[in-house]
Scaffold this motif. Structure first.
Motif, PDB file in Angstrom:
ATOM      1  N   ALA A 133       0.834  -1.207   0.000  1.00 50.76           N
ATOM      2  CA  ALA A 133       0.000   0.000   0.000  1.00 50.76           C
ATOM      3  C   ALA A 133       0.868   1.255   0.000  1.00 50.76           C
ATOM      4  CB  ALA A 133      -0.943   0.002   1.195  1.00 50.76           C
ATOM      5  N   ALA A 134       1.929   1.252   0.790  1.00 54.89           N
ATOM      6  CA  ALA A 134       2.828   2.408   0.851  1.00 54.89           C
ATOM      7  C   ALA A 134       3.529   2.626  -0.490  1.00 54.89           C
ATOM      8  CB  ALA A 134       3.857   2.217   1.962  1.00 54.89           C
ATOM      9  N   THR A 135       3.992   1.545  -1.102  1.00 55.35           N
ATOM     10  CA  THR A 135       4.665   1.641  -2.401  1.00 55.35           C
ATOM     11  C   THR A 135       3.711   2.158  -3.474  1.00 55.35           C
ATOM     12  OG1 THR A 135       6.115  -0.194  -1.803  1.00 55.35           O
ATOM     13  CG2 THR A 135       5.959   0.343  -4.136  1.00 55.35           C
ATOM     14  N   LEU A 136       2.500   1.607  -3.497  1.00 49.54           N
ATOM     15  CA  LEU A 136       1.516   2.042  -4.495  1.00 49.54           C
ATOM     16  C   LEU A 136       1.083   3.489  -4.248  1.00 49.54           C
ATOM     17  CD1 LEU A 136      -0.662  -1.190  -4.811  1.00 49.54           C
ATOM     18  CD2 LEU A 136       0.891  -0.243  -6.525  1.00 49.54           C
ATOM     19  N   THR A 137       0.945   3.884  -2.988  1.00 51.04           N
ATOM     20  CA  THR A 137       0.582   5.267  -2.663  1.00 51.04           C
ATOM     21  C   THR A 137       1.631   6.220  -3.205  1.00 51.04           C
ATOM     22  OG1 THR A 137      -0.647   4.622  -0.691  1.00 51.04           O
ATOM     23  CG2 THR A 137       0.166   6.874  -0.744  1.00 51.04           C
ATOM     24  N   GLU A 138       2.897   5.839  -3.054  1.00 51.20           N
ATOM     25  CA  GLU A 138       4.003   6.657  -3.548  1.00 51.20           C
ATOM     26  C   GLU A 138       3.957   6.783  -5.074  1.00 51.20           C
ATOM     27  OE1 GLU A 138       8.685   5.845  -3.711  1.00 51.20           O
ATOM     28  OE2 GLU A 138       7.837   5.747  -1.681  1.00 51.20           O
ATOM     29  N   ARG A 139       3.667   5.683  -5.752  1.00 51.45           N
ATOM     30  CA  ARG A 139       3.641   5.676  -7.222  1.00 51.45           C
ATOM     31  C   ARG A 139       2.409   6.381  -7.797  1.00 51.45           C
ATOM     32  NH1 ARG A 139       8.112   2.805  -9.689  1.00 51.45           N
ATOM     33  NH2 ARG A 139       8.879   1.476  -8.044  1.00 51.45           N
ATOM     34  N   VAL A 140       1.244   6.142  -7.179  1.00 54.00           N
ATOM     35  CA  VAL A 140      -0.010   6.653  -7.716  1.00 54.00           C
ATOM     36  C   VAL A 140      -0.252   8.106  -7.315  1.00 54.00           C
ATOM     37  CG1 VAL A 140      -2.533   6.304  -7.667  1.00 54.00           C
ATOM     38  CG2 VAL A 140      -1.018   4.349  -7.773  1.00 54.00           C
ATOM     39  N   GLY A 141       0.222   8.485  -6.134  1.00 56.68           N
ATOM     40  CA  GLY A 141       0.007   9.845  -5.670  1.00 56.68           C
ATOM     41  C   GLY A 141      -1.287  10.017  -4.893  1.00 56.68           C
ATOM     42  N   LEU A 158       2.358 -11.489  -7.884  1.00 51.41           N
ATOM     43  CA  LEU A 158       1.149 -10.695  -7.668  1.00 51.41           C
ATOM     44  C   LEU A 158       0.562 -10.218  -8.989  1.00 51.41           C
ATOM     45  CD1 LEU A 158       2.454  -8.174  -4.958  1.00 51.41           C
ATOM     46  CD2 LEU A 158       1.016 -10.153  -4.531  1.00 51.41           C
ATOM     47  N   VAL A 159      -0.738  -9.976  -8.965  1.00 54.99           N
ATOM     48  CA  VAL A 159      -1.404  -9.247 -10.038  1.00 54.99           C
ATOM     49  C   VAL A 159      -2.071  -8.060  -9.362  1.00 54.99           C
ATOM     50  CG1 VAL A 159      -3.159  -9.278 -11.837  1.00 54.99           C
ATOM     51  CG2 VAL A 159      -1.808 -11.333 -11.399  1.00 54.99           C
ATOM     52  N   VAL A 160      -1.642  -6.847  -9.727  1.00 48.16           N
ATOM     53  CA  VAL A 160      -2.129  -5.630  -9.095  1.00 48.16           C
ATOM     54  C   VAL A 160      -2.878  -4.802 -10.132  1.00 48.16           C
ATOM     55  CG1 VAL A 160      -1.479  -3.525  -7.858  1.00 48.16           C
ATOM     56  CG2 VAL A 160      -0.147  -5.615  -7.531  1.00 48.16           C
ATOM     57  N   LYS A 161      -4.115  -4.410  -9.803  1.00 49.17           N
ATOM     58  CA  LYS A 161      -4.906  -3.543 -10.686  1.00 49.17           C
ATOM     59  C   LYS A 161      -5.242  -2.281  -9.919  1.00 49.17           C
ATOM     60  CE  LYS A 161      -7.114  -7.422 -12.958  1.00 49.17           C
ATOM     61  NZ  LYS A 161      -8.370  -8.180 -13.083  1.00 49.17           N
ATOM     62  N   VAL A 162      -4.800  -1.153 -10.457  1.00 45.54           N
ATOM     63  CA  VAL A 162      -5.126   0.150  -9.888  1.00 45.54           C
ATOM     64  C   VAL A 162      -5.751   0.969 -11.008  1.00 45.54           C
ATOM     65  CG1 VAL A 162      -4.257   2.217  -8.739  1.00 45.54           C
ATOM     66  CG2 VAL A 162      -3.163   0.018  -8.313  1.00 45.54           C
ATOM     67  N   GLY A 163      -7.042   1.184 -10.911  1.00 48.06           N
ATOM     68  CA  GLY A 163      -7.742   1.894 -11.980  1.00 48.06           C
ATOM     69  C   GLY A 163      -7.655   1.079 -13.259  1.00 48.06           C
ATOM     70  N   SER A 164      -7.159   1.701 -14.331  1.00 41.98           N
ATOM     71  CA  SER A 164      -7.054   1.008 -15.615  1.00 41.98           C
ATOM     72  C   SER A 164      -5.682   0.362 -15.809  1.00 41.98           C
ATOM     73  CB  SER A 164      -7.327   1.987 -16.758  1.00 41.98           C
ATOM     74  OG  SER A 164      -6.361   3.016 -16.743  1.00 41.98           O
ATOM     75  N   LYS A 165      -4.796   0.505 -14.828  1.00 37.67           N
ATOM     76  CA  LYS A 165      -3.449  -0.065 -14.942  1.00 37.67           C
ATOM     77  C   LYS A 165      -3.381  -1.423 -14.259  1.00 37.67           C
ATOM     78  CE  LYS A 165      -1.042   4.229 -15.371  1.00 37.67           C
ATOM     79  NZ  LYS A 165      -0.932   5.466 -14.710  1.00 37.67           N
ATOM     80  N   MET A 166      -2.631  -2.337 -14.877  1.00 36.28           N
ATOM     81  CA  MET A 166      -2.462  -3.666 -14.297  1.00 36.28           C
ATOM     82  C   MET A 166      -0.983  -4.033 -14.337  1.00 36.28           C
ATOM     83  SD  MET A 166      -4.388  -7.161 -15.253  1.00 36.28           S
ATOM     84  CE  MET A 166      -3.300  -8.320 -16.033  1.00 36.28           C
ATOM     85  N   ILE A 167      -0.502  -4.548 -13.227  1.00 31.99           N
ATOM     86  CA  ILE A 167       0.878  -5.024 -13.121  1.00 31.99           C
ATOM     87  C   ILE A 167       0.797  -6.503 -12.791  1.00 31.99           C
ATOM     88  CG2 ILE A 167       3.079  -4.774 -11.924  1.00 31.99           C
ATOM     89  CD1 ILE A 167       1.945  -1.947 -11.016  1.00 31.99           C
ATOM     90  N   ASP A 168       1.323  -7.336 -13.687  1.00 32.60           N
ATOM     91  CA  ASP A 168       1.247  -8.785 -13.502  1.00 32.60           C
ATOM     92  C   ASP A 168       2.656  -9.339 -13.347  1.00 32.60           C
ATOM     93  OD1 ASP A 168       0.781 -11.496 -13.529  1.00 32.60           O
ATOM     94  OD2 ASP A 168      -0.556 -11.448 -15.264  1.00 32.60           O
ATOM     95  N   THR A 169       3.020  -9.678 -12.112  1.00 30.69           N
ATOM     96  CA  THR A 169       4.331 -10.265 -11.846  1.00 30.69           C
ATOM     97  C   THR A 169       4.195 -11.730 -11.442  1.00 30.69           C
ATOM     98  OG1 THR A 169       4.293  -9.634  -9.512  1.00 30.69           O
ATOM     99  CG2 THR A 169       5.246  -8.040 -11.064  1.00 30.69           C
TER     100      THR A 169
END
Length: 186
Positions: A133-141, A158-169
């Motif tokens: 959450a802290a890392t994503l908060t820093e990236r997303v603003g 992980l598969v992370v979806k924030v809004g329309s962005k998706m990060i699939d690791t």
């Protein structure tokens, strides 16, 4: 997204925007959030309510009377009561779950928050969730709230979806990429 589903989301978003703007203008956003929580709980707990909003056998007048009585009994915020009655008149109550989601998104955006849907192979610990959450908060603003789910098919990552962005690791996606590369070679 299928066409009927996207139509439902579009209808819900239009109603949500109107409800949100009226509640904001009347300084009732906190009350709206409480009402949404109560309505969401009722919808989840009551198969009768789900049947009421989806059944084509219930007339518009019956639907309006029933949803108005429910909204009154639950003491929902006035703008939501009126919107539910209007939706019943227009035969639009079937989009109620999407309306709740859209309103929650608008309220979170107003607070400068965003929800990240995170799928992992194993349940994340509190420390892992906080760090993510802290890392994503820093990236997303914006302040990020984690909605974590477990999907054992991911194998790892992980598969992370924030809004329309998706990060699939996930390891699954890496194996799929490797399999596709192998097909191209052979």
């Amino acid at each position: 997204m299928s066409e009927p589903a996207s139509i439902s989301v579009g209808i819900a978003e239009r109603y949500a925007t109107a409800i949100f703007e009226i509640a904001k203008e009347n300084k009732r956003l906190a009350n709206l959030e409480t009402s949404l929580s109560d309505l969401s709980t009722a919808l989840g707990d009551s198969p009768e309510l789900r049947s009421l909003i989806a059944s084509p056998l219930v007339t518009r007048a019956e639907q309006e009377a029933a949803i108005s009585a429910i909204a009154e009994k639950m003491e929902l915020v006035q703008v939501l009561r009126k919107a539910l009655a209007l939706m019943a008149q227009k035969r639009r109550l079937f989009v109620l779950p999407q309306l709740i989601t859209a309103l929650r998104d608008l309220l979170a955006d107003e607070r400068g928050e965003v929800t990240a849907d995170v799928a992992s192979a194993k349940a994340l610990t509190k420390a892992q969730t906080d760090k993510l959450a802290a890392t994503l908060t820093e990236r997303v603003g914006k302040t990020v709230t984690i909605n974590a789910t477990v999907d054992e098919k991911l194998i790892g990552g992980l598969v992370v979806k924030v809004g329309s962005k998706m990060i699939d690791t996930s390891i699954r996606s890496k194996l799929n990429s490797l399999q596709n590369a192998m097909k191209e070679v052979g």
